[in-house]
Structures are given as structure tokens and as C-alpha cells.
Write a protein that holds these residues in place. Structure first.
Motif, PDB file in Angstrom:
ATOM      1  N   HIS A  40      14.569  -5.125   4.574  1.00  0.00           N
ATOM      2  CA  HIS A  40      13.512  -5.908   5.290  1.00  0.00           C
ATOM      3  C   HIS A  40      12.587  -4.963   5.880  1.00  0.00           C
ATOM      4  O   HIS A  40      11.376  -5.289   5.812  1.00  0.00           O
ATOM      5  CB  HIS A  40      14.158  -6.735   6.440  1.00  0.00           C
ATOM      6  N   VAL A  41      13.015  -3.892   6.527  1.00  0.00           N
ATOM      7  CA  VAL A  41      12.177  -2.937   7.089  1.00  0.00           C
ATOM      8  C   VAL A  41      11.276  -2.179   5.934  1.00  0.00           C
ATOM      9  O   VAL A  41      10.130  -2.026   6.309  1.00  0.00           O
ATOM     10  CB  VAL A  41      12.860  -1.641   7.899  1.00  0.00           C
ATOM     11  N   ILE A  42      11.798  -1.745   5.049  1.00  0.00           N
ATOM     12  CA  ILE A  42      11.128  -1.211   4.019  1.00  0.00           C
ATOM     13  C   ILE A  42      10.265  -2.072   3.289  1.00  0.00           C
ATOM     14  O   ILE A  42       9.096  -1.786   3.100  1.00  0.00           O
ATOM     15  CB  ILE A  42      12.043  -0.806   2.923  1.00  0.00           C
ATOM     16  N   ARG A  43      10.342  -3.214   3.296  1.00  0.00           N
ATOM     17  CA  ARG A  43       9.474  -4.482   2.557  1.00  0.00           C
ATOM     18  C   ARG A  43       8.244  -4.631   3.501  1.00  0.00           C
ATOM     19  O   ARG A  43       7.087  -4.366   3.190  1.00  0.00           O
ATOM     20  CB  ARG A  43      10.312  -5.763   2.477  1.00  0.00           C
ATOM     21  N   VAL A  44       8.626  -4.554   5.037  1.00  0.00           N
ATOM     22  CA  VAL A  44       7.584  -4.671   5.921  1.00  0.00           C
ATOM     23  C   VAL A  44       6.756  -3.507   5.979  1.00  0.00           C
ATOM     24  O   VAL A  44       5.455  -3.683   5.834  1.00  0.00           O
ATOM     25  CB  VAL A  44       8.139  -4.813   7.173  1.00  0.00           C
ATOM     26  N   CYS A  45       7.284  -2.371   5.838  1.00  0.00           N
ATOM     27  CA  CYS A  45       6.445  -1.290   5.933  1.00  0.00           C
ATOM     28  C   CYS A  45       5.611  -0.853   4.583  1.00  0.00           C
ATOM     29  O   CYS A  45       4.585  -0.276   4.613  1.00  0.00           O
ATOM     30  CB  CYS A  45       7.485   0.168   5.887  1.00  0.00           C
ATOM     31  N   ALA A  46       6.066  -1.507   3.559  1.00  0.00           N
ATOM     32  CA  ALA A  46       5.261  -1.417   2.455  1.00  0.00           C
ATOM     33  C   ALA A  46       3.996  -2.340   2.459  1.00  0.00           C
ATOM     34  O   ALA A  46       2.809  -2.201   2.128  1.00  0.00           O
ATOM     35  CB  ALA A  46       6.089  -1.954   1.187  1.00  0.00           C
ATOM     36  N   ASP A  47       4.279  -3.613   3.074  1.00  0.00           N
ATOM     37  CA  ASP A  47       3.359  -4.700   3.007  1.00  0.00           C
ATOM     38  C   ASP A  47       2.070  -4.302   3.992  1.00  0.00           C
ATOM     39  O   ASP A  47       1.069  -4.582   3.844  1.00  0.00           O
ATOM     40  CB  ASP A  47       3.672  -5.940   3.556  1.00  0.00           C
ATOM     41  N   ILE A  48       2.515  -3.617   4.904  1.00  0.00           N
ATOM     42  CA  ILE A  48       1.314  -3.135   6.152  1.00  0.00           C
ATOM     43  C   ILE A  48       0.756  -1.660   6.046  1.00  0.00           C
ATOM     44  O   ILE A  48      -0.171  -1.682   6.811  1.00  0.00           O
ATOM     45  CB  ILE A  48       2.003  -3.094   7.712  1.00  0.00           C
TER      46      ILE A  48
END
Length: 442
Positions: A391-399
Motif C-alpha cells: 500500500h505504501v509503495i502504491r501511494v508513493c507511486a501515485d503521488i
């Protein structure tokens, strides 16, 4: 004395109106520097420590409980048993009690054995261990060499000693050697693991530099104790340096998930410390039930090696993913990762983008770090699941576009090598005049 009336409405905190003294002008102006200089001008009323509140299901990476043991029933049971048996014990300074064979002395000797040292002295916190140690072993005539990213408590110890420190570049033993050749023997101070970005000190080279220059060395092992080394003994033991490091300090607030601290050293120097360090003399001893909890933690360090394995596996997984996404995480070598957005406004934007999506780290700003190198710190722990990290990785990718990752100064530095931070610009660190509570460093 002048007084003014300030009422507190019952709907706010339930308190009745009270009479408080009006602040003298000097005090008012000093406090006003915070409200006008920081809150209004620097932060534009966006307090870095007052973001969103985590909610169930959000991923929290701001705790220092690296091994995820804060609520372990073995620790709770040990503390309850000690409380039921003797309450808080004798609430006096340890100078009156250190010869007694109580829980504190038993634990000190057990910890000394783990750390391959002659002796240990418990302190009320890691902060007072550092402050009291340097205040006791140095004075205005002592030459002190200190890594410019050393923890605030070490800087406060230098200030308390009256010495004028010689700063050396972060993790740069060659610069340390150069300064020692110029100014002579003295005291070298480093952290084993640095709390803002997870950088690890090149301890073998630092110890060799100190020895060649006839210096004593202090290594703060707060972030390595419990998390690194055999049975959590730290990096000094892991590297075979226990017989070459004069003083080690630890805070119990990280892998031990408690309060308190300790100084690890020779028996001779421990006896000196007990009666010369002001925090040791003028502070009440760590309470017996707390020490019982420490003892249970050492049992866990010994029996639950999987916790360290999981911690380091989590770190390696997240760091590799963030690196692939373009974040500069080069400095991180262990369980701490810093996302250095740089300017305050950029870091606020990063914090908000993360928290909106359920990811919570710790905001670091001046005086914890230079003003143009603000960051969000992620601290890994053994309880984080692969789903949490994904989840952290997806968020950091999205932002990435939202937070302008490509424009961060740290992004432009990415790949140049993080072992030695040589930037000599306006970010060169200087010991701050005040404390570090606003920066959130720990």
C-alpha cells in the motif's frame, strides 16, 4: 504582580475560568517568536506536527517500536509482577542505591554481558545518558569532534560541557583524521545509526581514526540496539569493536519500546559517571517495574530473532521499491528511510499527500535537519505486513507528480553515493540554540 483573566469555555475542555499571571515583556517576546516566526511566517499556520489522525487500516510508520513488542504480554506480566511486589521502589537518586543487588543492578550487569562491556549505568532516558556523559567527561578545554548529523542530545552534552566542538562531515573519517591532525587528541562522537535517514556510521574507520589520534570515542547505539548485532547487542559488538569503544549510549525508547537509557563503558568510568554526571546525581532512579520490563525485553531479543529478520526484510523490500520509483533513499542502510522533499512547503505537500491516502510517517524540520532538507521519515517495524508495504509503495507511486518528486534536490543527488554527505552549502549543520521538540527527532 499583574494578573489577567482568561476563561475556558466548558465546551472546549471543561475547565473553569482561571487566573494566570501576565507574562513579562521578555517572556512574551520570546514565546512570540514561536507564534509569529514559526507558526505564522515559516509554517503559514500549517503546523507540521498537526496533520491528519490515523484511522483503522492506515499504515503507520512513525513508531520507534522496531521489533513490535510494546504490548507484548511477557513484558506486561513482568512489570505487573514487579509493581505488585514492591510498587515503585525507593524514589531516590541512584547514587544512594547502586551498590544494592536489586533489579536495577542485576539488569545493568546482564546488559553489560550482552554488550561485552565491564559495566553499565542506567539513566532516566537516552537523552540524559548522552547529555550527562559528555558533561561529565569533557570540559571547556576538551577538543570534541562530532559528526554534524549527531543526535540533539549529544549536542546538548557538548554545550553542557562548555567545550567548543569541531564538526566533521557526516560519516567522513578522512575529514575526522584531518581535524585531529590539526587540533590534537580529544573526544570523538558519532551515532551508530542516524535517526533521520537510516545512514550507518563507518564505525571501523571512525574507531581507527580516533585511535590513531589518541582520542576517546562515544558511539550512540540507540537506533542499533536491539535491531542489529547478535541478540540485539548493536553494531559495535557486531563489528568486534567492543574492546575499542570507550563509551556506548542507548535509549530504551526504540527497540525496547520503553523509557530510560544507559551508558556502557569500563567499570572505572561507570563509577566516575555515577557521581559526576548531573542527570545521574539529580534524577530519581529508573523505577523497578520499568527495569523488570527491560529484563523481559532482553529475553525477547534472545528468543525472537525472527523479529530482527522481519524488520530487515521489510526495510529491504520497501527501500528497493522506493528506489525503483525514483525516490532518493540511498542513505538508508537499516530500518529508517527518509523521503527528503527539501523545502518546508514541499514537505507539507508530501505529508498531506501521504496522509490523505492512509500513510503516516514523521515530519522532520529545523532544528532536527537543515531548513532546506526537511523530510518525512518512515520507520519500519516487524509487525508491518507485505500488504501494508505494498500500500505504501502504491501511494508513493501515485503521488510522484503531485509532490513534484523530479524537482526535489534530493532527487537530483540520487545515485551520487550516500556514504559521505559532502554538501558544503547553506545546509551545513550548526548546533541549534534550542531543543529539538519541534523537529520531532528521536
Amino acid at each position: 504582580m499583574q494578573f489577567e483573566l482568561r476563561g475556558r469555555r466548558a465546551g472546549v475542555d471543561g475547565a473553569d475560568a482561571v487566573m494566570i499571571p501576565a507574562d513579562p515583556l521578555f517572556l512574551h517576546e520570546h514565546v512570540e517568536q514561536y507564534y509569529r516566526g514559526r507558526v505564522e511566517q515559516e509554517w503559514t499556520y500549517r503546523h507540521p506536527m498537526k496533520g491528519r489522525r490515523p484511522w483503522p487500516g492506515s499504515v503507520q510508520m512513525r513508531s520507534n517500536d522496531y521489533l513490535a513488542i510494546a504490548g507484548d504480554p511477557r513484558i506486561v506480566a513482568a512489570e505487573i509482577e514487579a509493581l505488585q511486589e514492591s510498587g515503585h521502589g525507593e524514589a531516590v537518586s541512584r547514587v544512594w542505591l547502586h551498590e544494592e543487588a536489586d533489579l536495577t543492578r542485576q539488569f545493568e550487569l546482564r546488559l553489560a554481558k550482552l554488550m561485552q562491556a565491564e559495566d553499565v549505568v542506567l539513566a532516566s532516558s537516552g537523552y540524559t545518558a548522552n547529555l550527562g556523559l559528555i558533561q561529565a567527561i569533557a570540559n571547556k578545554n576538551t577538543t570534541i569532534y562530532i559528526d554534524r548529523k549527531a543526535h540533539m542530545s549529544l549536542w546538548e552534552g557538548v554545550k553542557s560541557s562548555g567545550a567548543t566542538p569541531k564538526l566533521f562531515r557526516h560519516n567522513d573519517p578522512s575529514h575526522l583524521k584531518q581535524l585531529i591532525r590539526q587540533f590534537g587528541a580529544g573526544l570523538v562522537i558519532v551515532d551508530a545509526v542516524y535517526s533521520t535517514d537510516g545512514a550507518v556510521s563507518p564505525l571501523i574507520d571512525m574507531v581507527e581514526a580516533a585511535e590513531q589520534g589518541g582520542c576517546a570515542i562515544v558511539v550512540d547505539e540507540t537506533h542499533s540496539f536491539g535491531a542489529q548485532g547478535p541478540k540485539g547487542a548493536g553494531l559495535v559488538v557486531a563489528l568486534g569493536l567492543a574492546d575499542r569503544v570507550h563509551f556506548r549510549t542507548i535509549g530504551m525508547s526504540k527497540a525496547v519500546a520503553a523509557r530510560g537509557g544507559a551508558v556502557i563503558c569500563s567499570r572505572r568510568n561507570a563509577e566516575f559517571f555515577r557521581y559526576e554526571a548531573f542527570p545521574a546525581i539529580f534524577s530519581t532512579s529508573v523505577l523497578q517495574h520499568e527495569v523488570a520490563g527491560y529484563d523481559a525485553v532482553l529475553d525477547i531479543f534472545e528468543s525472537d530473532g525472527w523479529r530482527r529478520d522481519k524488520l530487515h526484510s521489510n526495510h529491504a523490500y520497501l527501500k528497493a521499491a522506493l528506489d525503483a520509483l525514483g525516490y532518493n533513499v540511498d542513505a538508508s542502510r537499516t530500518q529508517i528511510i527518509g523521503l527528503e522533499a527539501g523545502e518546508f512547503a514541499h514537505t507539507i505537500a508530501l505529508r498531506d499527500a501521504l496522509e490523505e491516502r492512509g500513510v503516516f510517517g514523521s515530519f522532520f524540520l529545523a532544528p532536527a535537519v537543515p531548513a532546506s532538507r526537511c523530510l518525512i521519515r518512515f520507520t519500519l517495524n516487524a509487525a508491518l505486513t507485505r500488504a501494508d508495504l505494498d500500500h505504501v509503495i502504491r501511494v508513493c507511486a501515485d503521488i510522484r507528480d503531485d509532490v513534484e518528486l523530479a524537482n526535489w534536490r534530493s532527487t537530483r543527488r540520487k545515485g551520487r553515493g550516500a556514504a559521505v554527505d559532502r554538501e558544503p552549502d547553506r545546509d551545513t549543520y550548526r548546533p541549534p540554540a534550542g531543543g529539538d521538540s519541534i523537529g520531532g527527532i528521536a
